[in-house]
Design an enzyme around this catalytic site. Sequence first.
Site, PDB file in Angstrom:
ATOM      1  N   ASP A  27      36.626  31.262  14.378  1.00  0.00           N
ATOM      2  CA  ASP A  27      37.230  31.795  15.592  1.00  0.00           C
ATOM      3  C   ASP A  27      38.639  31.240  15.762  1.00  0.00           C
ATOM      4  O   ASP A  27      38.840  30.031  15.852  1.00  0.00           O
ATOM      5  CB  ASP A  27      36.392  31.427  16.825  1.00  0.00           C
ATOM      6  CG  ASP A  27      35.060  32.157  16.859  1.00  0.00           C
ATOM      7  OD1 ASP A  27      35.081  33.392  16.832  1.00  0.00           O
ATOM      8  OD2 ASP A  27      34.012  31.489  16.910  1.00  0.00           O
TER       9      ASP A  27
ATOM     10  N   ASP B  87      42.283  25.733  14.351  1.00  0.00           N
ATOM     11  CA  ASP B  87      43.220  26.082  15.422  1.00  0.00           C
ATOM     12  C   ASP B  87      43.061  25.198  16.644  1.00  0.00           C
ATOM     13  O   ASP B  87      43.814  25.342  17.604  1.00  0.00           O
ATOM     14  CB  ASP B  87      43.020  27.544  15.847  1.00  0.00           C
ATOM     15  CG  ASP B  87      41.694  27.756  16.568  1.00  0.00           C
ATOM     16  OD1 ASP B  87      40.646  27.326  16.026  1.00  0.00           O
ATOM     17  OD2 ASP B  87      41.697  28.335  17.673  1.00  0.00           O
TER      18      ASP B  87
ATOM     19  N   ASP C 164      37.766  26.867   9.824  1.00  0.00           N
ATOM     20  CA  ASP C 164      37.190  27.335  11.069  1.00  0.00           C
ATOM     21  C   ASP C 164      37.266  28.863  11.076  1.00  0.00           C
ATOM     22  O   ASP C 164      38.056  29.462  10.337  1.00  0.00           O
ATOM     23  CB  ASP C 164      37.962  26.737  12.249  1.00  0.00           C
ATOM     24  CG  ASP C 164      37.341  27.094  13.593  1.00  0.00           C
ATOM     25  OD1 ASP C 164      36.105  27.040  13.706  1.00  0.00           O
ATOM     26  OD2 ASP C 164      38.099  27.446  14.511  1.00  0.00           O
TER      27      ASP C 164
END
Length: 349
Positions: free
Chosen positions: A28, A226, A26
């Site tokens: 961001d 995250d 990922d």
Amino acid sequence: MTRQSRTSPAGSERSLHQAYDTALLDLDGVVYAGGEAIAYAAESLAAARAGGMHLAYVTNNALRTPEAVAGHLGELGIPTEAGEVITSAQAVARLISEQVEPGSKVLVIGGEGLRVALRERGLVPVESADEEGLAAVVQGYGGPDLPWSRFAEASYAIHRGVPWYASNTDLTIPGARGIGPGNGAAVEVVRIATGAEPQVAGKPLPPMHRETVLRTGAERPLVVGDRLDTDIEGAFNGDVDSLLVLTGVTDAAQLLRAEPRHRPTYVDRDLRGLLTGQPEVVAAGEGFRCGGWTAVAVAGVLELRGEHDPVDPLDPVDGLRALCAAAWTQAGDGSCTLDAGKALARIGL
């Protein structure tokens, strides 16, 4: 231990960049936040690549094109080819192309990433609900300045019966100043206005996983993210392993409350976790031990035991791993109800 019944983070004697052939990363909250590289990201990814691991950047953010994302990563010291970037815009464009005629017009509510992805699939992006022969509406993150009038345009078309698609439904997105509303918040606006439900392509749903596998050819992938409800759940749905890093949206308290589909295989502070093995969590009496920490459940409270050593201090993340084992074991197929406040305060997470 089956994936459905995971009650503890896993251990790995081998470093993760050697145990898996491809990292599905990922962006961001994992590689960057607010446009700036997260600490240790660039050097960790460079070392993982040098060690033979393929890197692919998989993002639900449909705003930018793969070329733009790759250019930005290069500016951050992470050399990247456009083909190494997979976006939810690409996943939703493929989904639409499989359900409409080639050359169909698609109303775009979002940014340039959506338009480029649609053209790649032989579709024609348009801006007005009044276009003759409109075949679909697609909605993706368009940045914080996306005009309210664009939501109205989508609503007009959907009320006329035009099928609606969304790149993803992430309610939030991390930025330089904090957590802001994501595409999912914008999708809610249109859902309220129309009463309709979109077809969604992004993580954690199968279209995004399929797009990623098709574009990377990964055989032993490791999802790195995250967010529990997109990255980790997407790995669960795809039956692949995952690494949660604590540099973005998910905090330690949320991790302890995770239900089975949101429990990662591994947990680490940041992307340096790719370059190391993962310590094993073992049963210890009525609790669980990792490193020098032992977590136990006592009278509805999670307790963390470990002796302070100023010369060789205990790793707080080991404490969190032990707490995860105690919390997830108590929760079973549900969500942990134990009070972990004091334990988390002790390790500063």
